[in-house]
Design a protein around this motif. Structure first.
Motif, PDB file in Angstrom:
ATOM      1  N   LEU A   1       5.026   2.879   1.657  1.00 26.90           N
ATOM      2  CA  LEU A   1       3.943   2.163   0.985  1.00 26.90           C
ATOM      3  C   LEU A   1       3.717   0.790   1.598  1.00 26.90           C
ATOM      4  N   PHE A   2       4.806   0.135   1.966  1.00 28.06           N
ATOM      5  CA  PHE A   2       4.679  -1.180   2.603  1.00 28.06           C
ATOM      6  C   PHE A   2       3.976  -1.061   3.952  1.00 28.06           C
ATOM      7  N   ALA A   3       4.314  -0.013   4.699  1.00 29.78           N
ATOM      8  CA  ALA A   3       3.695   0.179   6.013  1.00 29.78           C
ATOM      9  C   ALA A   3       2.199   0.465   5.872  1.00 29.78           C
ATOM     10  N   LEU A   4       1.844   1.240   4.865  1.00 37.03           N
ATOM     11  CA  LEU A   4       0.439   1.586   4.663  1.00 37.03           C
ATOM     12  C   LEU A   4      -0.353   0.445   4.021  1.00 37.03           C
ATOM     13  N   GLY A   5       0.344  -0.403   3.261  1.00 40.46           N
ATOM     14  CA  GLY A   5      -0.340  -1.470   2.535  1.00 40.46           C
ATOM     15  C   GLY A   5       0.037  -2.859   3.001  1.00 40.46           C
ATOM     16  N   ARG A   6       0.141  -3.051   4.304  1.00 36.05           N
ATOM     17  CA  ARG A   6       0.549  -4.348   4.847  1.00 36.05           C
ATOM     18  C   ARG A   6      -0.408  -5.469   4.428  1.00 36.05           C
ATOM     19  N   THR A   7      -1.687  -5.162   4.419  1.00 38.71           N
ATOM     20  CA  THR A   7      -2.676  -6.184   4.046  1.00 38.71           C
ATOM     21  C   THR A   7      -2.495  -6.623   2.598  1.00 38.71           C
ATOM     22  N   SER A   8      -2.167  -5.686   1.731  1.00 39.76           N
ATOM     23  CA  SER A   8      -1.938  -6.013   0.322  1.00 39.76           C
ATOM     24  C   SER A   8      -0.716  -6.904   0.159  1.00 39.76           C
ATOM     25  N   LEU A   9       0.299  -6.682   0.974  1.00 38.62           N
ATOM     26  CA  LEU A   9       1.485  -7.529   0.920  1.00 38.62           C
ATOM     27  C   LEU A   9       1.148  -8.963   1.321  1.00 38.62           C
ATOM     28  N   LEU A  10       0.338  -9.098   2.362  1.00 40.32           N
ATOM     29  CA  LEU A  10      -0.056 -10.429   2.806  1.00 40.32           C
ATOM     30  C   LEU A  10      -0.906 -11.117   1.742  1.00 40.32           C
ATOM     31  N   THR A  11      -1.791 -10.358   1.116  1.00 42.32           N
ATOM     32  CA  THR A  11      -2.619 -10.915   0.051  1.00 42.32           C
ATOM     33  C   THR A  11      -1.751 -11.391  -1.112  1.00 42.32           C
ATOM     34  N   ALA A  12      -0.752 -10.590  -1.476  1.00 37.88           N
ATOM     35  CA  ALA A  12       0.149 -10.954  -2.562  1.00 37.88           C
ATOM     36  C   ALA A  12       0.934 -12.221  -2.223  1.00 37.88           C
ATOM     37  N   PHE A  13       1.366 -12.331  -0.975  1.00 40.21           N
ATOM     38  CA  PHE A  13       2.103 -13.533  -0.563  1.00 40.21           C
ATOM     39  C   PHE A  13       1.219 -14.774  -0.620  1.00 40.21           C
ATOM     40  N   LEU A  14      -0.006 -14.647  -0.132  1.00 42.18           N
ATOM     41  CA  LEU A  14      -0.918 -15.784  -0.152  1.00 42.18           C
ATOM     42  C   LEU A  14      -1.216 -16.217  -1.585  1.00 42.18           C
ATOM     43  N   ALA A  15      -1.376 -15.251  -2.478  1.00 41.45           N
ATOM     44  CA  ALA A  15      -1.632 -15.582  -3.876  1.00 41.45           C
ATOM     45  C   ALA A  15      -0.418 -16.277  -4.492  1.00 41.45           C
TER      46      ALA A  15
END
Length: 232
Positions: free
Chosen positions: A148-162
């Protein structure tokens, strides 16, 4: 009006001349908030993904509680941490009160629910699409989370920025556990509050302009990433 214009001019001068005190406050703010954002991501992202791929009794209650924590009052977090870290508290022996570490802990507590919420939703959508394949391949829970992390890398970055944006704009909790000590625990938000109360508007405005620029930059990048995910 003239006083305001002079204050703005003095603030821009402080920024342009790279005032040592101003830079020190900005550096501490960024360091503390980056650390809190990274820790929140390390804790919240796996937990959010775990909620997406597992089914257990009380799961919906956990999800509701996690989302409820998004509105957790910062001063309440600061007060609770103060009681825990004070000399008479259960963690008083650690000597963390009025240190940057205490500020990182406070910001992490406030930012982690944001990461969980922002990771859980896209992870649930990805799991609905790829979950059957993962089960057929016999992937373990850890490997499924990695998928899931590999497929959703952009979401992880968005979560970190938030999480970083939430942390760097926080003032209520960190002023309680950090103490706003000059040269040690004074961040942009706490310094703005102090300098404004003292009437030192140039430094407060200078820090405010930098904080505003950082917040706008983080929000813009997060918005663009969310838009990119939506297009996919």
């Amino acid at each position: 009006m003239n006083d305001f214009a002079r204050s703005i001019g003095a603030a821009l001068t402080l920024i342009g001349e790279a005032d040592a005190e101003l830079l020190g406050i900005v550096a501490l703010s960024v360091r503390v908030s980056l650390t809190a954002g990274i820790v929140a991501l390390l804790i919240g992202a796996p937990f959010g993904a775990l909620l997406a791929i597992t089914r257990f009794r009380g799961r919906q209650v956990v999800i509701v509680l996690t989302n409820a924590l998004l509105g957790l009052p910062p001063v309440v977090v600061g007060l609770a941490l103060y009681l825990l870290l004070s000399r008479s508290g259960p963690l008083g022996a650690a000597g963390l009160l009025f240190t940057p570490t205490a500020m990182v802990i406070a910001q992490t507590l406030l930012a982690t629910p944001i990461v969980v919420a922002l990771v859980h939703r896209p992870a649930s959508l990805l799991w609905a699409e790829y979950g059957d394949l993962a089960r057929i391949d016999g992937l373990s829970i850890l490997r499924s989370i990695g998928l899931l992390f590999a497929l959703g890398r952009t979401s992880l970055l968005t979560a970190f920025l938030a999480a970083f944006g939430r942390a760097i704009a926080e003032v209520g909790a960190i002023i309680i556990v950090g103490g706003n000590i000059r040269g040690f625990t004074r961040t942009m938000t706490t310094a703005i509050a102090l300098e404004t109360s003292k009437g030192d508007l140039p430094l407060a405005l200078g820090l405010g302009l930098i904080l505003l620029a950082l917040s706008v930059a983080v929000s813009t990048v997060a918005f663009l990433l969310v838009g990119r995910v939506g297009e996919k």
